[in-house]
Enzyme design. Sequence first.
Site, PDB file in Angstrom:
ATOM      1  N   SER A 129       5.303  -2.657   8.315  1.00 53.32           N
ATOM      2  CA  SER A 129       4.967  -4.194   8.507  1.00 53.32           C
ATOM      3  C   SER A 129       3.893  -4.711   7.585  1.00 53.32           C
ATOM      4  O   SER A 129       3.871  -6.045   7.444  1.00 53.32           O
ATOM      5  CB  SER A 129       4.476  -4.227   9.977  1.00 53.32           C
ATOM      6  N   ARG A 130       3.186  -3.945   7.081  1.00 52.05           N
ATOM      7  CA  ARG A 130       2.087  -4.292   6.144  1.00 52.05           C
ATOM      8  C   ARG A 130       1.750  -3.596   4.855  1.00 52.05           C
ATOM      9  O   ARG A 130       2.642  -2.560   4.787  1.00 52.05           O
ATOM     10  CB  ARG A 130       0.922  -4.235   6.990  1.00 52.05           C
ATOM     11  N   TYR A 189      -8.285  12.400   7.386  1.00 54.37           N
ATOM     12  CA  TYR A 189      -7.364  11.856   6.785  1.00 54.37           C
ATOM     13  C   TYR A 189      -6.637  12.692   5.806  1.00 54.37           C
ATOM     14  O   TYR A 189      -5.432  12.860   5.293  1.00 54.37           O
ATOM     15  CB  TYR A 189      -7.533  10.309   6.376  1.00 54.37           C
ATOM     16  N   LYS A 197      -2.964  14.406   4.990  1.00 57.14           N
ATOM     17  CA  LYS A 197      -2.318  13.987   3.655  1.00 57.14           C
ATOM     18  C   LYS A 197      -1.778  15.218   2.851  1.00 57.14           C
ATOM     19  O   LYS A 197      -0.835  15.343   2.173  1.00 57.14           O
ATOM     20  CB  LYS A 197      -2.880  12.948   2.854  1.00 57.14           C
TER      21      LYS A 197
END
Length: 246
Positions: free
Chosen positions: A12-13, A155, A159
Amino acid sequence: MDNKVVLITGASRGIGAATAKEFAKNNYSVVINYNSSYQEAENLKKELETNYKVKVLTIKCDVSKEEEVKNMVEKTVNELGNIDVLINNAGIAIDTLFEDKTVENFKRILDVNLIGTFLVSKYVGTIMVENQKGSIINVSSNAALDDYYPMSLDYDASKAGVISLTHNLASQFSPFVRVNVVAPGWVTTDMTKELSQEFIDEENKKIMLNRFAKPEEIAKVIYFLASDSASYINNEVIRIDGGFKC
């Protein structure tokens, strides 16, 4: 002949939305997955349908929840007939001082960024193997390689896991499905808009091109990896960080 279908998580972004536009521009039917950004997803759907005249689905799904993922994949196939390309882009970050990190937040980041990538790849990859064709592109980060920030260690770890997962998926789904991973550096998105100008200026000094990427620049590489032009690229990690100097 029906258009090819791309499913993009977290679409969406930011990078996801830019990627949706890139595929729509190239006549793909697009599935926009979102979790909480309903209005942004609907606005993007309207934009793609208006500008590119392609079929667009919006599907709410928390990629860390297996039943929701299963339902999303089934709905996509039922309504669009197939999934030719999967972009695992959904991701979250909860940046805090090291001493303020919590197990709860760490687990949530792993659930979305890593487990989510596994779950969507599992259900979509199975379909692709049955069809004996398909391409999966996972979105990691150069922070998974050699760009370290203790405030983002959870994070970064998630990843790094995405890169390891990519290698195993490439082996599991061979020889029919190509699986690659992109590792962007700093990108101007909602995730970076809260950064101070001072911090941005310092980070730009570490980048040979002296600026953050635009989401569209990441999207173009993702589209290339999914295209026939990259038909012999498999199991690769593609850095897109402007020449980041560690």
